[in-house]
Design an enzyme around this catalytic site. Sequence first.
Site, short mmCIF file in Angstrom:
data_model
loop_
_atom_site.label_atom_id
_atom_site.label_comp_id
_atom_site.label_asym_id
_atom_site.label_seq_id
_atom_site.Cartn_x
_atom_site.Cartn_y
_atom_site.Cartn_z
N HIS A 54 0.85 -1.20 0.00
CA HIS A 54 0.00 0.00 0.00
C HIS A 54 0.88 1.24 0.00
CE1 HIS A 54 0.69 -0.88 4.27
NE2 HIS A 54 0.24 0.32 4.62
N HIS A 56 1.31 3.89 1.94
CA HIS A 56 1.83 4.60 3.11
C HIS A 56 3.36 4.68 3.06
CE1 HIS A 56 -2.04 3.84 5.68
NE2 HIS A 56 -2.17 4.84 4.83
N ASP A 58 5.77 4.45 5.09
CA ASP A 58 6.63 3.47 5.76
C ASP A 58 6.64 2.12 5.06
OD1 ASP A 58 3.93 3.25 6.59
OD2 ASP A 58 4.47 2.23 8.44
N HIS A 59 5.94 2.03 3.94
CA HIS A 59 5.96 0.82 3.12
C HIS A 59 6.47 1.09 1.70
CE1 HIS A 59 3.60 -1.76 5.96
NE2 HIS A 59 3.26 -0.55 6.39
N HIS A 110 -7.61 -1.06 5.17
CA HIS A 110 -6.58 -0.23 5.78
C HIS A 110 -6.30 0.96 4.86
CE1 HIS A 110 -3.12 0.77 8.26
NE2 HIS A 110 -2.37 0.82 7.17
N ASP A 134 -0.47 -4.39 5.97
CA ASP A 134 -1.18 -3.94 7.16
C ASP A 134 -2.63 -4.42 7.17
OD1 ASP A 134 1.17 -2.73 7.80
OD2 ASP A 134 0.40 -0.68 7.84
N HIS A 173 4.30 -5.10 10.24
CA HIS A 173 4.78 -4.46 11.47
C HIS A 173 5.01 -5.49 12.56
CE1 HIS A 173 4.09 -0.17 10.42
NE2 HIS A 173 3.12 -0.66 9.67
#
Length: 282
Positions: A54, A56, A58-59, A110, A134, A173
């Site tokens: 996805h 975001h 941090d990915h 998400h 996530d 995570h």
Amino acid sequence: MKVKVISVLEDNYMYLVMDESTRDAVAVDAAVPKRLLEILRKEDAVLRAILTTHHHWDHARGNEELAQLFPGLRVFGADERIGALTHKVTHGQELTFGAIRVRCLFTPCHTSGHMCYFMWEDDSPDAPALFSGDTLFVGGCGQFFEGTAEQMHTNLTQILGTLPEDTKIFCGHECTVRNLKFALKVEPENETVKEKLAWAKQRDEDDLPTVPSTLREEFLYNPFLRVTEEPVQRFTGRTDPVEVLRALRSERDNFKKPKERPNPQAMLAFDWGLFGPFLDKK
């Protein structure tokens, strides 16, 4: 097929999946290019593609840099917001990287464009792998930022929950201890939750990852996969599976971290007035 688990940022995982015969590699959620390059060199592997679950940061934040470093690098995902995206994939689409087979599984909730990746090798005795981003965590599920409880219920029961039970779960995570503390609140008599939580705490103490789990294990302790179980329904006060899931997510969102005990030295410093000069300046 070899999966390298790479801890990055505060609690994220990115993964390098390698064809051991050719050393060709695919990265999943390549958030930190420098760390990924270190692993590629160490493993003597060649990066062929990135699979992004996805958009975001941090990915996906490493995509642009890696695309510049590796001209022609293919970047797969289901959301136009993913940086350096070259191939937009759809639910059920299959990809091949050498001997590694990938099935794309669309799991919006998400984020509206979340994609999980199911990987296997034909004629291999090894269990398949799911890179769940996530959507599904060890002992938990992702927050409903851009979707609904209905969507997450479909994701967990009809899409991911129907995969082979020995599927290894590689999530986005490291939040297993927190997830299992909540699971224990939901089912205080569940012995499997207690055992898994004790194991996860020890892994955490030893600074070791808790991934992968297996889908079979998740059904025993993950409350979000146990919405039809009587103790979970009793905890939520609901019986409809979607409503149980909705209530669970709400409870999990409000599940506060326990207050940390003050540092004894800091408390003595307060008692002795050593912080006074600093506090007076404010």
